[in-house]
Write a protein that holds these residues in place. Sequence first.
Motif, short mmCIF file in Angstrom:
data_model
loop_
_atom_site.label_atom_id
_atom_site.label_comp_id
_atom_site.label_asym_id
_atom_site.label_seq_id
_atom_site.Cartn_x
_atom_site.Cartn_y
_atom_site.Cartn_z
N ILE A 1 -28.17 -6.51 32.97
CA ILE A 1 -28.78 -5.64 33.97
C ILE A 1 -28.06 -5.80 35.31
O ILE A 1 -27.98 -6.90 35.87
N LEU A 2 -27.55 -4.69 35.79
CA LEU A 2 -26.83 -4.63 37.07
C LEU A 2 -27.68 -3.83 38.04
O LEU A 2 -27.93 -2.64 37.84
N VAL A 3 -28.16 -4.49 39.09
CA VAL A 3 -29.02 -3.84 40.07
C VAL A 3 -28.19 -3.00 41.03
O VAL A 3 -27.15 -3.44 41.53
N ILE A 4 -28.66 -1.79 41.28
CA ILE A 4 -28.01 -0.89 42.25
C ILE A 4 -28.83 -0.91 43.53
O ILE A 4 -30.04 -0.70 43.50
N THR A 5 -28.18 -1.17 44.64
CA THR A 5 -28.92 -1.31 45.89
C THR A 5 -28.17 -0.71 47.07
O THR A 5 -26.95 -0.57 47.03
N TYR B 1 -33.12 -9.71 45.78
CA TYR B 1 -33.29 -11.12 45.47
C TYR B 1 -34.37 -11.30 44.39
O TYR B 1 -34.21 -12.07 43.45
N ASP B 2 -35.47 -10.55 44.52
CA ASP B 2 -36.53 -10.64 43.52
C ASP B 2 -36.04 -10.16 42.16
O ASP B 2 -36.42 -10.71 41.12
N ALA B 3 -35.20 -9.13 42.15
CA ALA B 3 -34.65 -8.64 40.88
C ALA B 3 -33.76 -9.68 40.23
O ALA B 3 -33.79 -9.88 39.00
N LEU B 4 -32.96 -10.37 41.03
CA LEU B 4 -32.10 -11.42 40.48
C LEU B 4 -32.94 -12.57 39.93
O LEU B 4 -32.65 -13.13 38.87
N ARG B 5 -34.00 -12.92 40.65
CA ARG B 5 -34.89 -13.98 40.17
C ARG B 5 -35.59 -13.55 38.89
O ARG B 5 -35.92 -14.39 38.05
N ALA B 6 -35.81 -12.26 38.72
CA ALA B 6 -36.45 -11.75 37.51
C ALA B 6 -35.50 -11.76 36.32
O ALA B 6 -35.95 -11.60 35.18
N GLY B 7 -34.20 -11.92 36.56
CA GLY B 7 -33.27 -12.01 35.45
C GLY B 7 -32.11 -11.04 35.48
O GLY B 7 -31.30 -11.01 34.55
N ALA B 8 -32.00 -10.22 36.54
CA ALA B 8 -30.83 -9.33 36.63
C ALA B 8 -29.55 -10.15 36.74
O ALA B 8 -29.57 -11.28 37.22
N ASP B 9 -28.46 -9.58 36.28
CA ASP B 9 -27.20 -10.31 36.18
C ASP B 9 -26.28 -10.14 37.37
O ASP B 9 -25.22 -10.75 37.43
N GLY B 10 -26.67 -9.32 38.31
CA GLY B 10 -25.85 -9.11 39.49
C GLY B 10 -26.27 -7.84 40.19
O GLY B 10 -27.20 -7.16 39.75
N PHE B 11 -25.60 -7.54 41.28
CA PHE B 11 -25.95 -6.30 41.96
C PHE B 11 -24.74 -5.57 42.50
O PHE B 11 -23.70 -6.16 42.77
N LEU B 12 -24.91 -4.26 42.60
CA LEU B 12 -23.85 -3.34 43.00
C LEU B 12 -24.34 -2.53 44.19
O LEU B 12 -25.47 -2.03 44.19
N LEU B 13 -23.52 -2.42 45.21
CA LEU B 13 -23.88 -1.61 46.37
C LEU B 13 -23.60 -0.14 46.10
O LEU B 13 -22.56 0.22 45.56
#
Length: 214
Positions: free
Chosen positions: A78-82, A91-103
């Motif tokens: 799971i790659l969070v888009i933000t 940060y909450d999404a990463l703590r929930a188990g997301a694997d990273g984030f994309l701007l």
Amino acid sequence: MTVLLVDDEPLVRAGLRAVLEAQPDIEVTGEAGDGAAVLPLVRGLRPDVVAMDVRMPLMDGIEATRLVLRSVPDPPRILVITTFENDAYVYDALRAGADGFLLKRARPAEIVHAVRVVASGESLLFPAALRSLAASYGNDRARAAVARAGLTGREGEVLRLMARGLSNAEIAAELLLGTETVKSHVSAVLAKLGARDRTQAVIAAYESGFVTPG
């Protein structure tokens, strides 16, 4: 690799689809406009990666991430888009188990790179953003978990380099070790911390104070 796009903005989904499907090794297999639609699509399509928006009207990306990870055997990455890298929702999404984030403002090459990184099993983190967010979230539970872990000196070095955002290959070059040796150390760190993946290990390192800014 296959990707499911989840964002409540049709233009964002269209832009991501255009960028990703220009690559010969990436296929967008589905889209959703809200987190509530993610679980059935994941079960039906079995994507390798879910590109997940955080703020959506019915179910946000944080809850959708939790739902997928606890409901699907061998879940997708799971790659969070933000929009903002220092958003507490991220940060909450990463703590929930997301694997990273994309701007969302990322360039096309950065978007493709992000999908490939998480699909390969690595984490995509922005250490500076994590440091600033972790300063607000540090807690005794994380400190106790790291204290109990009993990391060796080498494992501690590996965790600190993970927290800087280095890949296994980069850690190997930094410590003059083989990549397989680094993978073994990373696996040991995750096991000792009780972390699902390296993202959660890095968050624990920051929250506990094991890794400090600078």
